[in-house]
Design a protein around this motif. Structure first.
Motif, PDB file in Angstrom:
ATOM      1  N   ILE A 319      -9.707   4.659  -1.580  1.00  0.00           N
ATOM      2  CA  ILE A 319     -10.339   5.344  -2.705  1.00  0.00           C
ATOM      3  C   ILE A 319     -10.349   6.851  -2.469  1.00  0.00           C
ATOM      4  O   ILE A 319     -10.069   7.634  -3.383  1.00  0.00           O
ATOM      5  N   TYR A 320     -10.623   7.246  -1.240  1.00  0.00           N
ATOM      6  CA  TYR A 320     -10.713   8.676  -0.926  1.00  0.00           C
ATOM      7  C   TYR A 320      -9.342   9.332  -0.758  1.00  0.00           C
ATOM      8  O   TYR A 320      -9.164  10.504  -1.101  1.00  0.00           O
ATOM      9  N   HIS A 321      -8.374   8.568  -0.245  1.00  0.00           N
ATOM     10  CA  HIS A 321      -7.053   9.139   0.054  1.00  0.00           C
ATOM     11  C   HIS A 321      -5.944   8.216  -0.467  1.00  0.00           C
ATOM     12  O   HIS A 321      -5.210   7.600   0.309  1.00  0.00           O
ATOM     13  N   PRO A 322      -5.811   8.111  -1.784  1.00  0.00           N
ATOM     14  CA  PRO A 322      -4.853   7.161  -2.346  1.00  0.00           C
ATOM     15  C   PRO A 322      -3.391   7.521  -2.101  1.00  0.00           C
ATOM     16  O   PRO A 322      -2.512   6.683  -2.320  1.00  0.00           O
ATOM     17  N   GLU A 323      -3.133   8.739  -1.632  1.00  0.00           N
ATOM     18  CA  GLU A 323      -1.760   9.186  -1.465  1.00  0.00           C
ATOM     19  C   GLU A 323      -1.141   8.750  -0.138  1.00  0.00           C
ATOM     20  O   GLU A 323       0.084   8.832   0.044  1.00  0.00           O
ATOM     21  N   THR A 324      -1.944   8.264   0.822  1.00  0.00           N
ATOM     22  CA  THR A 324      -1.410   7.907   2.136  1.00  0.00           C
ATOM     23  C   THR A 324      -0.635   6.596   2.072  1.00  0.00           C
ATOM     24  O   THR A 324      -0.826   5.776   1.168  1.00  0.00           O
ATOM     25  N   GLN A 325       0.209   6.384   3.072  1.00  0.00           N
ATOM     26  CA  GLN A 325       1.028   5.170   3.084  1.00  0.00           C
ATOM     27  C   GLN A 325       0.170   3.915   3.210  1.00  0.00           C
ATOM     28  O   GLN A 325       0.452   2.895   2.570  1.00  0.00           O
ATOM     29  N   ASN A 326      -0.881   3.964   4.027  1.00  0.00           N
ATOM     30  CA  ASN A 326      -1.757   2.794   4.158  1.00  0.00           C
ATOM     31  C   ASN A 326      -2.439   2.465   2.828  1.00  0.00           C
ATOM     32  O   ASN A 326      -2.639   1.287   2.492  1.00  0.00           O
ATOM     33  N   VAL A 331      -2.772  -0.978  -2.059  1.00  0.00           N
ATOM     34  CA  VAL A 331      -2.681  -1.175  -3.514  1.00  0.00           C
ATOM     35  C   VAL A 331      -1.565  -2.157  -3.847  1.00  0.00           C
ATOM     36  O   VAL A 331      -1.728  -3.018  -4.724  1.00  0.00           O
ATOM     37  N   ASN A 332      -0.455  -2.070  -3.148  1.00  0.00           N
ATOM     38  CA  ASN A 332       0.644  -3.015  -3.389  1.00  0.00           C
ATOM     39  C   ASN A 332       0.223  -4.438  -3.038  1.00  0.00           C
ATOM     40  O   ASN A 332       0.611  -5.397  -3.727  1.00  0.00           O
ATOM     41  N   ARG A 333      -0.569  -4.594  -1.979  1.00  0.00           N
ATOM     42  CA  ARG A 333      -1.052  -5.938  -1.607  1.00  0.00           C
ATOM     43  C   ARG A 333      -2.018  -6.465  -2.650  1.00  0.00           C
ATOM     44  O   ARG A 333      -2.000  -7.649  -2.988  1.00  0.00           O
ATOM     45  N   LEU A 338      -3.256  -9.936  -7.680  1.00  0.00           N
ATOM     46  CA  LEU A 338      -3.774 -10.000  -9.054  1.00  0.00           C
ATOM     47  C   LEU A 338      -2.651 -10.338 -10.031  1.00  0.00           C
ATOM     48  O   LEU A 338      -2.274  -9.530 -10.876  1.00  0.00           O
ATOM     49  N   VAL A 339      -2.119 -11.548  -9.941  1.00  0.00           N
ATOM     50  CA  VAL A 339      -1.000 -11.939 -10.809  1.00  0.00           C
ATOM     51  C   VAL A 339      -1.367 -13.148 -11.643  1.00  0.00           C
ATOM     52  O   VAL A 339      -2.335 -13.834 -11.365  1.00  0.00           O
TER      53      VAL A 339
END
Length: 339
Positions: A319-326, A331-333, A338-339
């Motif tokens: 939430i704080y650092h959405p730009e990092t790879q982790n 988010v991808n996980r 959520l499908v």
């Protein structure tokens, strides 16, 4: 980024406080020191193309929400999306569905997961001590599910986006930290009937397809796994719980915060078929997330539960650092779930 941090008002007499989160004055006013500023919803956010708007669920008590709708494919006005009812974190006393942090984060979730997100604005402690947040969360969940009913004209504050674009066969709930706790207790209410002593069904017999619990807030009177015995009594979760729910039966061993307390509802009857739990390596709640995951696995529950451990990260890092790879990987996980 603006902040809701406010400077100390030295002219007023302090009643009680929860450092470093907030302070309550004897005149009843509350000063919060952490949290992000409120931002308005937007039509087609320039970064994600997600549209959002604010709606009122209930006037008394006042419960509202911000809805995040992904961009329609080829402007298909009948396109349906999975529904994700989300409860924000903040120790039951901070943050908001209308804050900058959650507006940004849930726009990303809606876009990457292609889901319709209903972010619930529940009442906060200490103005509204627990169990207010649990009651609001349950009311909001039922309100969202009620849009599945074909003849729903009698429902107050009907929301067109839910009717037009919500796929109630793909219905999820979840949240971060205290919001994950609220989601967990909603699952128990569906599966165990913890209020009425019988299983409660959602309107339209909507079934919860899965639950996402990120860095869930649980605690108990005794440390678990590798938690520090010496620091346990002065731990942040202990202080937070006593502050936001001072009248809780059995205190920190109330089943709402300790899912393995004596007499707690059985985890065997969690009201969904799959769960995804996240913990972070540098989070003080890491051991509790693992403890909860193990308890669910050992409970006899027939669903599928997965634990994702993100090494080297802090509490709610995505939430704080959405730009990092982790954060991107997390988010991808979530999107795959959520499908």
């Amino acid at each position: 980024m603006a902040s809701s941090f406010s400077t100390t008002n030295s002219s007023k007499e302090i009643s009680r406080e929860l450092p470093p989160l907030l302070r309550v004055y004897k005149d009843g006013s509350v000063e919060r020191f952490l949290g992000s500023s409120f931002v308005p919803p937007s039509l087609q956010d320039p970064q994600t193309s997600v549209s959002s708007k604010d709606i009122v669920i209930s006037q008394n008590p006042l419960i509202s929400a911000r809805i995040h709708l992904p961009k329609l494919t080829n402007n298909d006005l009948t396109q349906k999306f999975p529904i994700f009812v989300y409860y924000h974190g903040g120790a039951f006393c901070l943050e908001s569905a209308f804050s900058f942090l959650h507006q940004r984060y849930l726009n990303i979730i809606a876009s990457k997961s292609n889901v319709l997100v209903v972010s619930v604005e529940y009442r906060l402690a200490p103005e509204h001590p627990l169990p207010a947040a649990y009651e609001d969360g349950w009311f909001a969940l039922k309100w969202v599910a009620s849009h599945s009913i074909e003849n729903n004209s009698s429902i107050e504050n009907l929301e067109p986006w839910l009717i037009k674009h919500g796929d109630f066969n793909r219905f999820y709930i979840g949240g971060d930290t205290s919001g994950a706790n609220i989601a967990h207790n909603a699952l128990l209410r569906v599966g165990n009937g913890i209020v009425t002593e019988k299983i409660e069904t959602l309107p339209g017999d909507v079934k919860i397809r899965g639950a996402l619990l990120a860095f869930p807030l649980f605690w108990s009177s005794k440390p678990v796994l590798s938690e520090s015995v010496e620091e346990h009594e002065q731990s942040s979760p202990m202080k937070v719980w006593n502050f936001v729910y001072p009248d809780a039966v059995n205190g920190i061993d109330n089943f709402l915060i300790n899912p393995l307390a004596p007499g707690a509802p059985s985890l065997e009857k969690i009201g969904c078929p799959k769960m995804l739990i996240f913990v972070a390596g540098k989070d003080d709640l890491r051991e509790r997330g693992i403890w909860y995951y193990n308890a669910v696995k050992e409970s006899g529950w027939k669903g599928e539960v997965e634990l994702v451990h993100v090494d080297g990260e802090e509490h709610c890092f995505q939430i704080y650092h959405p730009e990092t790879q982790n954060s991107i990987d997390m988010v991808n996980r979530i999107a795959a779930f959520l499908v």
